[in-house]
Design a protein around this motif. Structure first.
Motif, PDB file in Angstrom:
ATOM      1  N   SER A  32       8.404 -12.518   5.531  1.00 38.79           N
ATOM      2  CA  SER A  32       7.537 -11.853   4.481  1.00 38.79           C
ATOM      3  C   SER A  32       6.531 -11.016   5.270  1.00 38.79           C
ATOM      4  O   SER A  32       5.754 -10.232   4.167  1.00 38.79           O
ATOM      5  N   ILE A  35       6.793  -7.359   3.814  1.00 42.95           N
ATOM      6  CA  ILE A  35       6.760  -7.135   2.360  1.00 42.95           C
ATOM      7  C   ILE A  35       4.953  -6.915   2.403  1.00 42.95           C
ATOM      8  O   ILE A  35       4.908  -6.485   0.951  1.00 42.95           O
ATOM      9  N   ALA A  36       4.909  -8.737   2.314  1.00 38.31           N
ATOM     10  CA  ALA A  36       2.968  -8.297   2.313  1.00 38.31           C
ATOM     11  C   ALA A  36       2.340  -6.781   3.011  1.00 38.31           C
ATOM     12  O   ALA A  36       1.055  -6.437   1.948  1.00 38.31           O
ATOM     13  N   ARG A  39       3.117  -4.161   0.465  1.00 35.46           N
ATOM     14  CA  ARG A  39       2.156  -4.147  -0.809  1.00 35.46           C
ATOM     15  C   ARG A  39       0.341  -3.740  -0.349  1.00 35.46           C
ATOM     16  O   ARG A  39       0.386  -3.045  -1.219  1.00 35.46           O
ATOM     17  N   ASN A 383       8.400   1.397   0.078  1.00 35.40           N
ATOM     18  CA  ASN A 383       8.863   0.095   0.631  1.00 35.40           C
ATOM     19  C   ASN A 383       9.690  -0.118   1.571  1.00 35.40           C
ATOM     20  O   ASN A 383      10.063   1.163   2.562  1.00 35.40           O
ATOM     21  N   VAL A 494       4.325 -13.896  -2.293  1.00 33.35           N
ATOM     22  CA  VAL A 494       4.370 -13.190  -2.524  1.00 33.35           C
ATOM     23  C   VAL A 494       5.325 -12.006  -1.614  1.00 33.35           C
ATOM     24  O   VAL A 494       5.685 -11.142  -2.173  1.00 33.35           O
ATOM     25  N   ASP A 498       7.526  -9.047  -5.185  1.00 31.92           N
ATOM     26  CA  ASP A 498       6.752  -8.179  -5.126  1.00 31.92           C
ATOM     27  C   ASP A 498       7.105  -7.418  -5.738  1.00 31.92           C
ATOM     28  O   ASP A 498       6.663  -5.986  -4.811  1.00 31.92           O
TER      29      ASP A 498
END
Length: 690
Positions: A32, A35-36, A39, A383, A494, A498
């Motif tokens: 994660s 990915i966070a 963001r 991404n 999150v 996303d």
């Protein structure tokens, strides 16, 4: 014999499963992180904030002034000084052109009185006179094109050397028929240095891509880069699913490189907005609206101090909108209203300028946060190449934490729930990945704080059983560890949610009330029946004992009070709860003092009670665990912070950190007050005779 072999095999595997599921949870957390991080990069890709004033409101206010055009010119200069760099221009109507002093409108009866002629009683037309020679040709062409498109007949008309038109439509309808934005107004605002935002509706029916394309072409010289949706439907929307008006509209906006403003906190999104946004590849940014109702609060009959307080609160609101909710455009509306004190019409423009660039004004404070004034634009999506694999690991981790939570209530169900969760996720994922991510995010958000609290209770039970000595700081360290475990739920929210639609709040996390209430029930159930290693028979006897316990009036009063508190707690969950004036001032004080405000229920209530309960329980007072269990409210709130996906991720992290830190400090007061009351009780209440 075969059944017993299978059951023995299941028990052995079930015992080993817990360790492997925790490994999957950790693996999901690690996956994660990228990915966070993506963001955070997306959130930092747009730092321009745009203050926009609704130009039609300025025209409406000018209608109450002795020299309307001079008033408009003066206010445009003041707006530039205040930090308003853009103007929202609506589609033209005859009403707006009349406010601009470019035309005059009359009904058939008014025209008859004006010309002192008789008009047929069967006629109900609109009579129009052009007020200025220099814009007459442009206005006439625009009006004729718009009404002829609706198959409305027009005839020339003159009165005292003024040219005009007779529109064969009642004035009530003709005055509001939408046309292209007024080119004269656009030229005026461009010359004044304003960036122009166009407000588009779906009122021009039937939708014509050709006409829309022609209008957008005419806007090219004015450097229009964004539009605001006016009304309850986006341009191109129809009830007929066979038409592709929204796709055509999206293609036109992409062709002209025009983005879309998304107004937050609407009662309902404009029809078709989600489809149009998707077709635009989410070239969308969030807009906060300062309504006419808000503006009217600045012209009420109030004291100067109250006016200053309201100005300050609105300034705080704008800063929070940009900093906390990733707002990139603020639309300012205003209107003239009659003063109850003087009976004259007043406007709130001077107070709005004070909100922006007065003492502690919003513009300077927003710039101090690292933002710049400029045309708003959408966020650049970022991404990682391994995005799908990382999401899959997050899915496995979230299923694992849900299974672990259930195992605290029914240990033998761990492997079964995990396997069922895998098959269920596959089935739901084939139907809708979006629904799968929402359900798993909700499950993780409920189960992570529940597991964290159950582990904390289990740790204290073990300390009580072994009668081990603990350090003074053990309750504080326990809160920190519990909060970090609860944070697992926020991390999975999150990671799973996303997509940009959650960031823009076009779609959102579901089940905020469940996150606030279900962990309370799970933790209470665990504390009462499952935290003491009771056998099944002992659990049944305990349940029976609770059910047959005589209930006194005091118990009923306490239950009623607890119910009221719970209903109030749930009513304050989310964004719909009302905030008292005192709490609003306290929030503002915190925000302006430390920059990011922790949640009151965390640092003033739940976290201190957690530490107080742990402190007393570690002093061999088992019943104090019920006080500590109230701390689950703070743990659920910590996770719920991350469910506000439109809020900047670093701010959510800092808010949770502040809640734990300040909650720990406030808990010292709770512990001190308890010890003081305990001392007074021992001193003044005699001990019972042996």
């Amino acid at each position: 014999m075969e059944l017993s072999v299978v059951l023995n095999w299941y028990r052995r595997v079930n015992c080993l499963t817990l360790r492997w599921l925790w490994c999957l949870v950790i693996l999901g957390i690690v996956s994660s992180i990228p990915i966070a991080y993506q963001r955070v990069i997306t959130e930092s890709s747009s730092k321009q904030v745009e203050f926009v004033f609704n130009f039609s409101n300025l025209l409406a206010i000018s209608d109450y002034k002795a020299n309307p055009r001079q008033f408009v010119a003066d206010q445009l200069a003041l707006m530039k000084q205040a930090g308003i760099q853009s103007m929202a221009v609506n589609e033209s109507t005859l009403d707006l052109l009349k406010l601009s002093r470019r035309i005059d409108l009359f009904s058939s009866h008014e025209a008859a009185a004006l010309t002192q002629t008789s008009i047929s009683p069967h006629e109900n037309f609109t009579y129009l006179l052009f007020s200025e020679r220099e814009s007459e040709d442009e206005m006439k062409t625009m009006i004729e094109t718009s009404f002829q498109r609706m198959n409305v007949k027009l005839k020339p008309w003159t009165f005292k050397n003024q040219n005009g038109l007779i529109i064969e439509m009642p004035i009530a309808d003709a005055a509001h028929l939408p046309m292209d934005p007024d080119p004269v107004t656009l030229e005026l605002l461009k010359d004044r240095g304003f960036h122009i935002i166009i407000s588009l509706s779906n009122r021009r029916q039937p939708f014509s891509p050709r006409d829309m394309n022609d209008m957008l072409n005419r806007l090219v010289p004015f450097n229009v880069t964004s539009v605001i949706i006016d009304g309850d439907a986006v341009p191109g929307y129809t009830n007929d699913e066979k038409t592709d008006g929204m796709s055509l509209m999206a293609n036109l906006l992409k062709k002209h490189r025009v983005g879309l403003a998304y107004t937050e906190m609407q009662k309902a999104d404009p029809l078709g907005f989600d489809i149009l946004a998707k077709d635009l590849n989410y070239d969308v940014f969030r807009l906060h609206q300062f309504s006419e109702a808000d503006a009217n609060k600045l012209v009420q009959n109030i004291s100067l101090q109250e006016l200053e307080d309201r100005v300050q609160r609105f300034a705080d609101r704008f800063v929070l909108a940009v900093k906390d909710r990733n707002i990139r455009m603020i639309l300012l509306n205003a209107g003239a209203s009659q003063s109850t004190g003087t009976g004259l019409y007043a406007d709130p423009l001077a107070s709005i300028y004070s909100i922006l660039n007065g003492k502690d004004g919003a513009v300077q404070r927003i710039q101090e946060q690292g933002y710049v004034l400029g045309p708003a634009h959408s966020f650049t999506l970022s991404n990682t190449n391994l995005h799908e694999i990382l999401k899959l690991l997050a899915v496995l981790g979230s299923i694992s934490i849900i299974a672990i939570a259930m195992s605290y209530l029914v240990p033998s169900s761990l492997l079964f729930i995990f396997v069922i969760g895998l098959f269920g996720a596959c089935g739901i994922g084939m139907l809708s990945t979006s629904l799968l991510y929402k359900m798993l995010a909700l499950g993780a958000a409920i189960c992570a704080p529940s597991v964290a609290m159950m582990m904390a209770i289990k740790w204290i039970r073990r300390k009580q059983h072994k009668k081990e000595a603990t350090r003074l700081w053990s309750p504080f360290l326990l809160l920190l560890c519990t909060s970090l475990l609860s944070l697992i739920g926020g991390i999975y929210i999150v990671a799973l949610l996303d997509h940009i639609v959650y960031f823009l709040k076009i779609d959102q996390f579901i089940g905020v009330s469940a996150v606030s209430s279900v962990p309370i029930a799970l933790v209470l159930l665990y504390l009462v029946f499952f935290s003491e290693d009771l056998t099944t028979e002992e659990k049944m006897l305990k349940a029976k004992r609770i059910l047959i316990t005589p209930i006194s009036v005091l118990w009923i009063l306490c239950a009623g009070f607890a119910l009221v508190v719970m209903l109030y707690y749930l009513s304050r969950t989310g964004n719909s709860g009302n905030v008292s004036a005192i709490e609003s001032l306290f929030r503002s004080l915190l925000e302006n003092t430390i920059g990011i405000r922790p949640r009151n229920k965390e640092f003033l209530f739940a976290h201190p009670l957690f530490i107080l309960g742990a402190y007393l329980a570690l002093k061999n007072r088992p019943s104090a665990l019920y006080i500590m269990a109230v701390g689950v409210i703070g743990q659920a709130s910590l996770v719920d912070t991350f469910a506000h996906l439109h809020t900047s991720l670093p701010i959510s992290i800092i808010r949770g950190f502040y809640g734990v830190v300040f909650g720990s400090l406030v808990s010292l007061l709770y512990i001190g007050a308890w010890n003081l009351l305990e001392y007074i009780w021992r001193k003044w209440v005699p001990a019972p005779s042996p």
